[in-house]
Design a protein around this motif. Structure first.
Motif, PDB file in Angstrom:
ATOM      1  N   PRO A 184       0.881  -1.195  -0.083  1.00 33.43           N
ATOM      2  CA  PRO A 184       0.081   0.095   0.125  1.00 33.43           C
ATOM      3  C   PRO A 184       0.812   1.241  -0.261  1.00 33.43           C
ATOM      4  O   PRO A 184       1.898   1.427   0.748  1.00 33.43           O
ATOM      5  N   MET A 185       0.395   2.229  -1.071  1.00 35.32           N
ATOM      6  CA  MET A 185       1.206   3.381  -1.257  1.00 35.32           C
ATOM      7  C   MET A 185       0.328   4.520  -1.519  1.00 35.32           C
ATOM      8  O   MET A 185      -0.574   4.224  -1.973  1.00 35.32           O
ATOM      9  N   GLY A 186       1.104   5.517  -0.970  1.00 38.48           N
ATOM     10  CA  GLY A 186       0.240   6.966  -1.653  1.00 38.48           C
ATOM     11  C   GLY A 186       1.276   8.372  -1.794  1.00 38.48           C
ATOM     12  O   GLY A 186       2.547   7.989  -1.669  1.00 38.48           O
ATOM     13  N   VAL A 187       0.953   9.221  -2.503  1.00 36.63           N
ATOM     14  CA  VAL A 187       1.493  10.420  -2.821  1.00 36.63           C
ATOM     15  C   VAL A 187       1.022  11.540  -2.257  1.00 36.63           C
ATOM     16  O   VAL A 187      -0.196  11.800  -1.988  1.00 36.63           O
ATOM     17  N   LEU A 188       1.848  12.375  -1.521  1.00 36.95           N
ATOM     18  CA  LEU A 188       1.730  13.523  -1.035  1.00 36.95           C
ATOM     19  C   LEU A 188       2.331  14.833  -1.907  1.00 36.95           C
ATOM     20  O   LEU A 188       3.560  14.619  -1.711  1.00 36.95           O
ATOM     21  N   VAL A 189       1.458  15.664  -2.337  1.00 41.30           N
ATOM     22  CA  VAL A 189       2.443  16.763  -3.181  1.00 41.30           C
ATOM     23  C   VAL A 189       2.160  17.915  -1.909  1.00 41.30           C
ATOM     24  O   VAL A 189       1.155  18.355  -1.938  1.00 41.30           O
ATOM     25  N   PRO A 190       3.251  18.367  -1.118  1.00 43.59           N
ATOM     26  CA  PRO A 190       3.422  19.307  -0.191  1.00 43.59           C
ATOM     27  C   PRO A 190       2.615  20.616  -0.611  1.00 43.59           C
ATOM     28  O   PRO A 190       3.020  21.076  -1.589  1.00 43.59           O
ATOM     29  N   PRO A 191       1.486  21.128  -0.052  1.00 49.86           N
ATOM     30  CA  PRO A 191       0.836  22.139  -0.815  1.00 49.86           C
ATOM     31  C   PRO A 191       1.641  23.437  -0.806  1.00 49.86           C
ATOM     32  O   PRO A 191       1.407  24.301  -1.689  1.00 49.86           O
ATOM     33  N   CYS A 192       2.433  23.623   0.124  1.00 50.53           N
ATOM     34  CA  CYS A 192       3.229  24.908   0.287  1.00 50.53           C
ATOM     35  C   CYS A 192       4.559  24.810  -0.253  1.00 50.53           C
ATOM     36  O   CYS A 192       5.307  26.037  -0.157  1.00 50.53           O
ATOM     37  N   ALA A 193       4.985  23.639  -0.778  1.00 45.97           N
ATOM     38  CA  ALA A 193       6.195  23.699  -1.572  1.00 45.97           C
ATOM     39  C   ALA A 193       6.167  23.748  -2.956  1.00 45.97           C
ATOM     40  O   ALA A 193       5.424  23.146  -3.830  1.00 45.97           O
ATOM     41  N   SER A 194       7.128  24.943  -3.446  1.00 43.88           N
ATOM     42  CA  SER A 194       7.285  25.081  -5.018  1.00 43.88           C
ATOM     43  C   SER A 194       8.257  24.346  -5.453  1.00 43.88           C
ATOM     44  O   SER A 194       9.440  24.224  -4.862  1.00 43.88           O
ATOM     45  N   ALA A 195       7.873  23.726  -6.624  1.00 41.29           N
ATOM     46  CA  ALA A 195       8.974  22.996  -7.354  1.00 41.29           C
ATOM     47  C   ALA A 195      10.284  23.791  -7.860  1.00 41.29           C
ATOM     48  O   ALA A 195      10.151  24.964  -7.718  1.00 41.29           O
ATOM     49  N   TRP A 290       4.297   4.766   2.698  1.00 41.38           N
ATOM     50  CA  TRP A 290       3.716   3.570   2.827  1.00 41.38           C
ATOM     51  C   TRP A 290       3.497   3.338   4.206  1.00 41.38           C
ATOM     52  O   TRP A 290       3.994   3.895   5.181  1.00 41.38           O
ATOM     53  N   ALA A 291       2.527   2.379   4.390  1.00 38.57           N
ATOM     54  CA  ALA A 291       1.942   2.244   5.879  1.00 38.57           C
ATOM     55  C   ALA A 291       1.139   0.746   5.749  1.00 38.57           C
ATOM     56  O   ALA A 291       0.469   0.550   4.970  1.00 38.57           O
ATOM     57  N   SER A 292       1.488   0.063   6.939  1.00 38.59           N
ATOM     58  CA  SER A 292       0.707  -1.258   7.116  1.00 38.59           C
ATOM     59  C   SER A 292      -0.696  -1.001   7.286  1.00 38.59           C
ATOM     60  O   SER A 292      -1.669  -1.713   6.629  1.00 38.59           O
ATOM     61  N   ASP A 293      -1.036   0.064   8.031  1.00 39.59           N
ATOM     62  CA  ASP A 293      -2.420   0.412   8.316  1.00 39.59           C
ATOM     63  C   ASP A 293      -2.580   1.530   7.451  1.00 39.59           C
ATOM     64  O   ASP A 293      -2.905   2.735   7.811  1.00 39.59           O
ATOM     65  N   PHE A 294      -2.659   1.274   6.105  1.00 40.95           N
ATOM     66  CA  PHE A 294      -2.701   2.403   4.975  1.00 40.95           C
ATOM     67  C   PHE A 294      -3.839   3.074   5.080  1.00 40.95           C
ATOM     68  O   PHE A 294      -3.933   4.224   5.004  1.00 40.95           O
ATOM     69  N   ASP A 295      -5.051   2.727   5.330  1.00 43.18           N
ATOM     70  CA  ASP A 295      -6.339   3.491   5.455  1.00 43.18           C
ATOM     71  C   ASP A 295      -6.343   4.432   6.385  1.00 43.18           C
ATOM     72  O   ASP A 295      -6.824   5.519   6.007  1.00 43.18           O
ATOM     73  N   ALA A 296      -5.785   4.341   7.376  1.00 46.78           N
ATOM     74  CA  ALA A 296      -5.793   4.998   8.519  1.00 46.78           C
ATOM     75  C   ALA A 296      -4.941   6.169   8.404  1.00 46.78           C
ATOM     76  O   ALA A 296      -5.245   7.350   8.407  1.00 46.78           O
ATOM     77  N   ALA A 297      -3.631   5.942   7.793  1.00 43.53           N
ATOM     78  CA  ALA A 297      -2.706   6.889   7.274  1.00 43.53           C
ATOM     79  C   ALA A 297      -3.336   7.648   6.448  1.00 43.53           C
ATOM     80  O   ALA A 297      -2.865   9.080   6.557  1.00 43.53           O
ATOM     81  N   PHE A 298      -3.652   7.146   5.199  1.00 42.12           N
ATOM     82  CA  PHE A 298      -4.255   7.886   4.178  1.00 42.12           C
ATOM     83  C   PHE A 298      -5.259   9.047   4.486  1.00 42.12           C
ATOM     84  O   PHE A 298      -5.322  10.120   4.264  1.00 42.12           O
ATOM     85  N   ALA A 299      -6.216   8.461   5.378  1.00 45.69           N
ATOM     86  CA  ALA A 299      -7.431   9.389   6.069  1.00 45.69           C
ATOM     87  C   ALA A 299      -6.994  10.615   6.623  1.00 45.69           C
ATOM     88  O   ALA A 299      -7.108  11.742   6.405  1.00 45.69           O
ATOM     89  N   ALA A 300      -5.787  10.233   7.596  1.00 45.85           N
ATOM     90  CA  ALA A 300      -5.223  11.362   8.180  1.00 45.85           C
ATOM     91  C   ALA A 300      -4.451  12.247   7.492  1.00 45.85           C
ATOM     92  O   ALA A 300      -4.764  13.598   7.702  1.00 45.85           O
ATOM     93  N   ALA A 301      -3.913  11.997   6.284  1.00 48.08           N
ATOM     94  CA  ALA A 301      -3.104  12.901   5.610  1.00 48.08           C
ATOM     95  C   ALA A 301      -4.115  13.565   4.523  1.00 48.08           C
ATOM     96  O   ALA A 301      -3.747  14.856   4.619  1.00 48.08           O
TER      97      ALA A 301
END
Length: 325
Positions: A184-195, A290-301
């Motif tokens: 289980p894997m996710g992507v976060l694009v930090p909202p305040c970080a400019s490329a 990545w997270a073992s309890d992915f649903d919980a980590a994803f929801a928090a993010a």
């Protein structure tokens, strides 16, 4: 006829040999993910027209450079049809997803397909103008998966990023390509970080490099005995431990520091809500987690950063998908 190309994003975990001497230069480890994707569609045209790339943040000079490369190949290969980029959707430009390589390879491959020709991956890799710093995107475009490349033979020229190299005389040496497990894997694009811009990236390379031998050896150990071995042995715990260790190595630590506390704070938050590993892709700012309890980590993010900044993804072990209308 319309040629449509859908390309998985590539995650680049780290460059490896950035020292003043050695056997090789650069090298790296990384893999493909199904989402986000680069999607491009091309149609016949009398000339090469890639102006639609402006809609995705390409600079005029970048479009002109890729256009010239395709025009030269049309002449060399005596192709009678040009192409026009009709529609395009790319992930955030300079965000860590490998869009430059994806767009270059898709444009080049489509040029030949629209002329009724199929050319080898080796030809496309050699003529797309990419791979100056890393070969991950060159390999993953065609077949996805996890890739370890050993860079090119050492030379004493200054070390620069891929966007600063227009002519690649020696392609990176692919050493291993493995299927990634569906952890289980996710992507976060930090909202305040400019490329970072190409100019900022080149200034960064110039200021930070070369690395010490000790720093190179540390990165090499975690990349090969950690990440590569963990993918091959299907060892999730070792994979996560090596990913986190790479973030603490000199090169990746410096890349993260480019964003001040912004990216580092996002990574710390993801760890605090149960993520087992967090990696910044390439020079960022996109984070893969990545997270073992992915649903919980994803929801928090999602609660913390909003649904537009966080998405679920999976490893891609297939590579680009080509279709025709």
């Amino acid at each position: 006829m319309i040629v449509r190309v859908s390309v998985p994003s590539r995650v680049h975990l780290t460059l490896i040999d950035l020292g003043p001497t050695g056997y090789r230069r650069n090298g790296g480890v990384g893999f493909s993910i199904t989402t986000p994707r680069s999607t491009l569609s091309f149609v016949h045209n009398t000339a090469v027209d890639l102006r639609a790339l402006e809609l995705c943040g390409y600079l005029p000079a970048e479009i002109a450079s890729l256009t010239k490369r395709l025009e030269c190949l049309m002449s060399q290969q005596q192709l009678t049809q040009g192409l026009r980029l009709k529609d395009v959707q790319l992930p955030a430009r300079h965000g860590g997803f490998g869009t430059g390589t994806a767009a270059a390879l898709a444009s080049l491959e489509s040029l030949f397909l629209l002329n009724g020709l199929s050319v080898s991956p080796e030809f496309l890799r050699a003529n797309c103008g990419r791979g100056g710093a890393s070969g991950i995107g060159l390999s993953s475009y065609f077949k996805g998966g996890f890739v370890f490349d050993a860079g090119r033979r050492f030379d004493s020229a200054p070390i620069v990023g891929s966007d600063a190299i227009n002519q690649v005389d020696e392609l990176p040496l692919e050493m291993a390509r493995l299927d990634m497990l569906d952890w289980p894997m996710g992507v976060l694009v930090p909202p305040c970080a400019s490329a970072t811009s190409p100019e900022q990236e080149q200034a960064f390379f110039s200021h930070q490099l070369p690395l010490s031998a000790a720093d190179v050896f540390e990165t090499t150990y975690h990349a090969i005995f950690g990440t590569l071995a963990a993918v091959q042995s299907r060892d999730y715990d070792a994979f996560c431990a090596s990913i986190n260790a790479l973030q603490r190595c000199a090169w990746k630590r410096a890349e993260i520091d480019l964003y001040g506390e912004t990216v580092r704070a996002c990574a710390a938050y993801l760890a605090s809500v149960g993520c087992d590993a967090v990696a910044m892709s390439s020079i960022g700012p996109a984070l893969i987690f990545w997270a073992s309890d992915f649903d919980a980590a994803f929801a928090a993010a999602v609660r913390q950063y909003g649904p537009s900044a966080v998405l679920r993804t999976r490893p891609d072990n297939t590579g680009r998908i080509i279709s025709y209308d």
